[in-house]
Scaffold this motif. Structure first.
Motif, PDB file in Angstrom:
ATOM      1  N   LYS A   6      30.707   7.895  84.586  1.00  0.00           N
ATOM      2  CA  LYS A   6      31.454   9.088  84.939  1.00  0.00           C
ATOM      3  C   LYS A   6      31.156   9.497  86.380  1.00  0.00           C
ATOM      4  O   LYS A   6      30.050   9.290  86.883  1.00  0.00           O
ATOM      5  N   ALA A   7      32.145  10.097  87.029  1.00  0.00           N
ATOM      6  CA  ALA A   7      31.991  10.527  88.413  1.00  0.00           C
ATOM      7  C   ALA A   7      30.956  11.644  88.519  1.00  0.00           C
ATOM      8  O   ALA A   7      30.912  12.553  87.680  1.00  0.00           O
ATOM      9  N   THR A   8      30.108  11.573  89.553  1.00  0.00           N
ATOM     10  CA  THR A   8      29.238  12.701  89.863  1.00  0.00           C
ATOM     11  C   THR A   8      30.104  13.806  90.467  1.00  0.00           C
ATOM     12  O   THR A   8      31.078  13.534  91.171  1.00  0.00           O
ATOM     13  N   THR A   9      29.771  15.048  90.161  1.00  0.00           N
ATOM     14  CA  THR A   9      30.620  16.157  90.596  1.00  0.00           C
ATOM     15  C   THR A   9      29.801  17.247  91.264  1.00  0.00           C
ATOM     16  O   THR A   9      28.635  17.471  90.935  1.00  0.00           O
ATOM     17  N   ALA A  28      30.352  18.284  79.063  1.00  0.00           N
ATOM     18  CA  ALA A  28      30.771  17.789  77.752  1.00  0.00           C
ATOM     19  C   ALA A  28      31.473  16.446  77.855  1.00  0.00           C
ATOM     20  O   ALA A  28      31.414  15.639  76.919  1.00  0.00           O
ATOM     21  N   ASN A  29      32.102  16.193  79.007  1.00  0.00           N
ATOM     22  CA  ASN A  29      32.787  14.910  79.219  1.00  0.00           C
ATOM     23  C   ASN A  29      31.874  13.831  79.790  1.00  0.00           C
ATOM     24  O   ASN A  29      32.325  12.724  80.093  1.00  0.00           O
ATOM     25  N   GLY A  30      30.583  14.152  79.948  1.00  0.00           N
ATOM     26  CA  GLY A  30      29.622  13.149  80.378  1.00  0.00           C
ATOM     27  C   GLY A  30      29.373  13.059  81.869  1.00  0.00           C
ATOM     28  O   GLY A  30      28.734  12.106  82.336  1.00  0.00           O
ATOM     29  N   HIS A  31      29.821  14.041  82.631  1.00  0.00           N
ATOM     30  CA  HIS A  31      29.615  14.010  84.076  1.00  0.00           C
ATOM     31  C   HIS A  31      28.273  14.640  84.455  1.00  0.00           C
ATOM     32  O   HIS A  31      27.807  15.569  83.793  1.00  0.00           O
ATOM     33  N   ARG A  32      27.692  14.151  85.529  1.00  0.00           N
ATOM     34  CA  ARG A  32      26.518  14.794  86.116  1.00  0.00           C
ATOM     35  C   ARG A  32      27.029  15.826  87.109  1.00  0.00           C
ATOM     36  O   ARG A  32      27.759  15.492  88.044  1.00  0.00           O
ATOM     37  N   VAL A  33      26.645  17.093  86.914  1.00  0.00           N
ATOM     38  CA  VAL A  33      27.240  18.191  87.661  1.00  0.00           C
ATOM     39  C   VAL A  33      26.192  18.914  88.498  1.00  0.00           C
ATOM     40  O   VAL A  33      25.161  19.352  87.981  1.00  0.00           O
ATOM     41  N   GLU A  71      31.315  12.308  94.031  1.00  0.00           N
ATOM     42  CA  GLU A  71      32.628  11.650  93.974  1.00  0.00           C
ATOM     43  C   GLU A  71      33.759  12.643  93.745  1.00  0.00           C
ATOM     44  O   GLU A  71      34.852  12.481  94.280  1.00  0.00           O
ATOM     45  N   TRP A  72      33.511  13.664  92.938  1.00  0.00           N
ATOM     46  CA  TRP A  72      34.495  14.721  92.729  1.00  0.00           C
ATOM     47  C   TRP A  72      33.915  16.035  93.255  1.00  0.00           C
ATOM     48  O   TRP A  72      32.747  16.353  93.008  1.00  0.00           O
TER      49      TRP A  72
END
Length: 313
Positions: A6-9, A28-33, A71-72
């Motif tokens: 998943k994209a890092t955000t 919840a969607n598995g991203h590192r935030v 990435e995001w």
């Protein structure tokens, strides 16, 4: 099978009303935030939502800009309204602050390997719409309030032309169990106090539940067209008064209304907001739905039922 990476955000405004909801959806969607927080209290809100707090202020360059290499990037500047009147002088200050915040974030993003920037703009840049929905292709005719954000939106076009992959989102009236909706509808209705309404006529507006707004932002990071603009709203516009009427009915509470006469609106809100609070703001979600997005709460009734469930919990 290996799990999809998943994209890092990076979320600017992660401690706010729908910023915190966005962090929850991303986690919840598995991203590192990584969530930008201007204070220790704000950092705690980011952590409670499941993100990693980065201390910093959009108005001040600093080490927080190193984390913008994600990435995001989601740019949700803090909303400048907190109940006080908006004078011409304060409006000029808001406009200047928005340009500074954009510059500090987007300049840092332009030097990284960002795949998508989701920029949250203010729909008041389109001005009064009339009762029929408009699309994103309509020319901007900002209200006095919308002119606070127009200079930043103009500068954003320069970043897009330079190649920064920006998707611009224009949310409608975002409601949920927090912020303006809690202060102006939930608390007075539940306490038996008056709900303020401005003037006799209730304008047409386009609502969206805060959870759907957060989901739509994530959806645009994946499916939005770089350089594109998207209204984040439900398909069915409502009268502004329906927020309080529907909530009181579902909560089985009496609704008391105090009307602010049209002549007194400028005294209550200030000259900049006077026209904004009385204007129709109706937008079409056809472009958003055309990307494959589906609302979880497509009507006000369904959204307010969820709000009541959170209160009961």
């Amino acid at each position: 099978m290996a799990r999809e990476k998943k994209a890092t955000t990076f979320v600017a405004g992660a401690d706010g009303f729908f910023g915190a909801e966005l962090v929850k959806v991303l986690v919840a969607n598995g991203h590192r935030v990584f969530g930008l927080a201007p204070s220790l209290e704000a950092a705690q809100r980011v952590r409670r939502a499941g993100g990693q707090a980065v201390i910093g202020d959009l108005l001040e360059p600093g080490q927080w800009q190193d984390e913008v290499a994600a990435e995001w990037i989601f740019h949700l500047p803090p909303h400048p309204l907190s109940g006080e009147r908006v004078t011409e002088r304060r409006a000029a200050s808001i406009a200047h602050a928005r340009v500074v915040m954009d510059r500090n974030l987007l300049d840092a993003a332009a030097s990284g390997a960002t795949r998508r920037v989701v920029y949250v703009a203010d729909a008041s840049c389109y001005g009064a719409t009339g009762p029929r929905p408009i699309t994103e292709d309509e020319p901007l005719r900002p209200s006095a309030w919308g002119r606070c954000f127009a200079p930043a939106l103009d500068r954003l076009d320069g970043y897009i032309v330079a190649g920064l992959p920006v998707v611009t989102a224009f949310p409608g009236w975002v409601y949920g169990n927090a912020a303006w909706f809690r202060q102006r509808v939930i608390e007075p209705v539940m306490a038996g106090r008056c709900v303020l309404q401005f003037g006799k006529a209730s304008p047409w507006v386009s609502p969206i539940h805060v959870h759907d707004c957060a989901r739509a932002l994530v959806h645009l990071a994946e499916h939005g067209h770089a350089g594109g603009r998207y209204f984040l709203v439900n398909s069915e516009p409502i009268r502004m008064r329906e927020f309080a009427v529907t909530f009181a009915r579902l909560a089985k509470r009496p609704l008391r209304v105090c009307r602010v006469p049209a002549a007194a609106i400028r005294l209550v809100t200030g000259p900049v907001l006077a026209d904004h609070v009385r204007a129709d703001a109706v937008f079409s979600s056809i472009r958003l739905r055309g990307t494959g997005f589906r609302h979880r709460y497509p009507t006000l009734e369904l959204g307010l039922q969820q709000v009541l469930e959170t209160l009961n919990e």
